[in-house]
Design a protein around this motif. Structure first.
Motif, PDB file in Angstrom:
ATOM      1  N   VAL A  65      23.449  -3.266   2.601  1.00 12.40           N
ATOM      2  CA  VAL A  65      24.557  -3.656   2.589  1.00 12.40           C
ATOM      3  C   VAL A  65      25.828  -2.191   2.518  1.00 12.40           C
ATOM      4  O   VAL A  65      24.707  -1.693   1.054  1.00 12.40           O
ATOM      5  CB  VAL A  65      25.274  -5.165   1.435  1.00 12.40           C
ATOM      6  CG1 VAL A  65      26.443  -4.987   0.889  1.00 12.40           C
ATOM      7  CG2 VAL A  65      24.154  -6.345   1.556  1.00 12.40           C
ATOM      8  N   LEU A  66      26.513  -2.565   2.944  1.00 15.38           N
ATOM      9  CA  LEU A  66      27.387  -1.309   2.710  1.00 15.38           C
ATOM     10  C   LEU A  66      28.576  -1.589   1.882  1.00 15.38           C
ATOM     11  O   LEU A  66      29.120  -2.255   1.481  1.00 15.38           O
ATOM     12  CB  LEU A  66      28.582  -0.686   4.089  1.00 15.38           C
ATOM     13  CG  LEU A  66      28.890   0.447   3.949  1.00 15.38           C
ATOM     14  CD1 LEU A  66      28.824   1.394   4.253  1.00 15.38           C
ATOM     15  CD2 LEU A  66      29.912   0.844   5.531  1.00 15.38           C
ATOM     16  N   LEU A  67      28.478   0.131   0.447  1.00 15.33           N
ATOM     17  CA  LEU A  67      29.427  -0.360  -0.319  1.00 15.33           C
ATOM     18  C   LEU A  67      30.444   0.400  -0.290  1.00 15.33           C
ATOM     19  O   LEU A  67      30.818   1.543   0.149  1.00 15.33           O
ATOM     20  CB  LEU A  67      29.064  -0.065  -1.698  1.00 15.33           C
ATOM     21  CG  LEU A  67      27.435  -1.268  -1.862  1.00 15.33           C
ATOM     22  CD1 LEU A  67      27.307  -0.817  -3.650  1.00 15.33           C
ATOM     23  CD2 LEU A  67      28.157  -2.864  -2.117  1.00 15.33           C
ATOM     24  N   THR A  68      31.964  -0.455  -0.448  1.00 13.45           N
ATOM     25  CA  THR A  68      33.604   0.856  -0.711  1.00 13.45           C
ATOM     26  C   THR A  68      33.844   0.100  -1.722  1.00 13.45           C
ATOM     27  O   THR A  68      33.195  -0.782  -3.003  1.00 13.45           O
ATOM     28  CB  THR A  68      33.657   0.154   0.838  1.00 13.45           C
ATOM     29  OG1 THR A  68      34.606  -1.228   0.275  1.00 13.45           O
ATOM     30  CG2 THR A  68      33.370   0.505   2.308  1.00 13.45           C
ATOM     31  N   ALA A  69      34.795   0.684  -2.330  1.00  9.34           N
ATOM     32  CA  ALA A  69      35.289   0.389  -3.181  1.00  9.34           C
ATOM     33  C   ALA A  69      36.827   0.434  -3.212  1.00  9.34           C
ATOM     34  O   ALA A  69      37.271   1.316  -2.869  1.00  9.34           O
ATOM     35  CB  ALA A  69      35.052   1.741  -4.693  1.00  9.34           C
ATOM     36  N   HIS A  70      37.648  -0.525  -4.154  1.00 10.97           N
ATOM     37  CA  HIS A  70      39.123  -0.464  -4.225  1.00 10.97           C
ATOM     38  C   HIS A  70      39.536   0.554  -5.935  1.00 10.97           C
ATOM     39  O   HIS A  70      39.109  -0.105  -6.827  1.00 10.97           O
ATOM     40  CB  HIS A  70      39.628  -1.429  -4.326  1.00 10.97           C
ATOM     41  CG  HIS A  70      40.742  -1.943  -3.703  1.00 10.97           C
ATOM     42  ND1 HIS A  70      41.795  -0.734  -5.078  1.00 10.97           N
ATOM     43  CD2 HIS A  70      41.770  -2.158  -2.717  1.00 10.97           C
ATOM     44  CE1 HIS A  70      43.196  -1.388  -4.039  1.00 10.97           C
ATOM     45  NE2 HIS A  70      42.903  -1.912  -3.133  1.00 10.97           N
ATOM     46  N   ALA A  71      39.744   1.737  -6.100  1.00  7.48           N
ATOM     47  CA  ALA A  71      40.265   1.644  -6.963  1.00  7.48           C
ATOM     48  C   ALA A  71      41.381   1.299  -7.978  1.00  7.48           C
ATOM     49  O   ALA A  71      42.088   0.134  -7.274  1.00  7.48           O
ATOM     50  CB  ALA A  71      41.089   3.572  -7.021  1.00  7.48           C
TER      51      ALA A  71
END
Length: 281
Positions: A65-71
């Motif tokens: 599962v590829l992880l991104t983030a929203h600041a």
């Protein structure tokens, strides 16, 4: 930065149907739903501890599962008060740190507001602050994409041309293309095959093939007025021409991640992934 092998689909945060609402359980549930990405939502603050980030990295890798983030939302790199700018930079840096520790790939943020100032001057101001952020991260070996987002209101910094120019001028920076925001910001335009082809062609011409091989995309339905975005909607309740958008993404062989920001996050993520896989190459 590591390369993404395909166009992946995921949710903005822990799926609603996750039995136990923790980040680790969310990642496992994303995979059980047949999805392959998830955005960590730091929108109210970066409350992820480094020890947990390391566990998340292991689980995300295990389940592919590829992880991104929203600041956090409380960011304005064009604030009038220096203290607010410094706090905004800290929030982006902290988001990038935690995402990096969690083995993630790309952190998105809303860069700021024009505050009725000359857009060219606002651009230079925000560019300088983002350069500082990138230097801070590079000096410490933290490598994730830093992604100012295409925003949903004309009062917010972040139209496509501004983001492309920032990406040309600063290392480690590429846009997050929120197609729903583009639609709302432009009062109902940016909702056709021709317009999307124009957007992607511009990115490829100015930023090279790498930009399309590493796209961070948000898609949802959207409610808007003449002043831009009001709120997100489920795809089926909106005028978003999302099926044609997926065809254009496939036509341009886009790689990276599509994050569903619909209220029904996993429902629309699954819908988009299935539709995308049905489109002939």
């Amino acid at each position: 930065m590591f390369k993404v092998d395909r166009l992946r689909f995921g949710t903005a945060g822990i799926p609603i149907s996750t039995p136990k609402r923790s980040t680790i359980d969310g990642i496992i549930h994303v995979r059980n739903l047949g999805l392959d990405a998830m955005e960590l939502e730091f929108v109210r603050g970066v409350n992820l501890k480094p020890e947990l980030a390391k566990k998340i990295k292991y689980v995300a890798k295990k389940h592919d599962v590829l992880l991104t983030a929203h600041a956090p939302y409380y960011i304005n790199l064009n604030a009038t008060e220096k203290a607010k700018i410094e706090a905004s930079k800290r929030r982006i840096i902290q988001s990038a740190e935690r995402l990096h520790e969690a083995g993630g790939w790309s952190v998105v943020f809303h860069a700021g507001y024009y505050l009725k100032q000359d857009p060219a001057k606002v651009y230079e101001k925000i560019k300088g602050e983002i350069k500082d952020i990138v230097k801070n991260l590079q000096d410490r070996g933290i490598e994730v994409w830093i992604r100012p987002e295409l925003t949903g209101k004309p009062t917010q910094f972040g139209d496509l041309m501004e983001l492309v120019k920032l990406s040309e001028e600063i290392e480690m920076v590429l846009p997050t293309i929120d197609f729903a925001h583009a639609h709302a910001r432009n009062k109902g335009k940016c909702n056709s095959v021709e317009e999307w082809r124009e957007m992607l062609s511009l990115m490829e011409d100015r930023l090279g093939r790498d930009a399309l091989d590493n796209m961070h995309i948000h898609i949802s339905g959207i409610n808007y007025t003449a002043k831009g975005e009001r709120n997100h909607l489920n795809l089926g309740e909106s005028d978003m021409n999302w099926e044609d958008l997926l065809r254009v993404l496939k036509e341009f062989r886009v790689k990276g991640v599509v994050i569903s920001e619909s209220p029904n996050i996993e429902g629309d993520a699954i819908l988009m992934k299935k539709k995308y896989e049905e489109i002939p190459i």
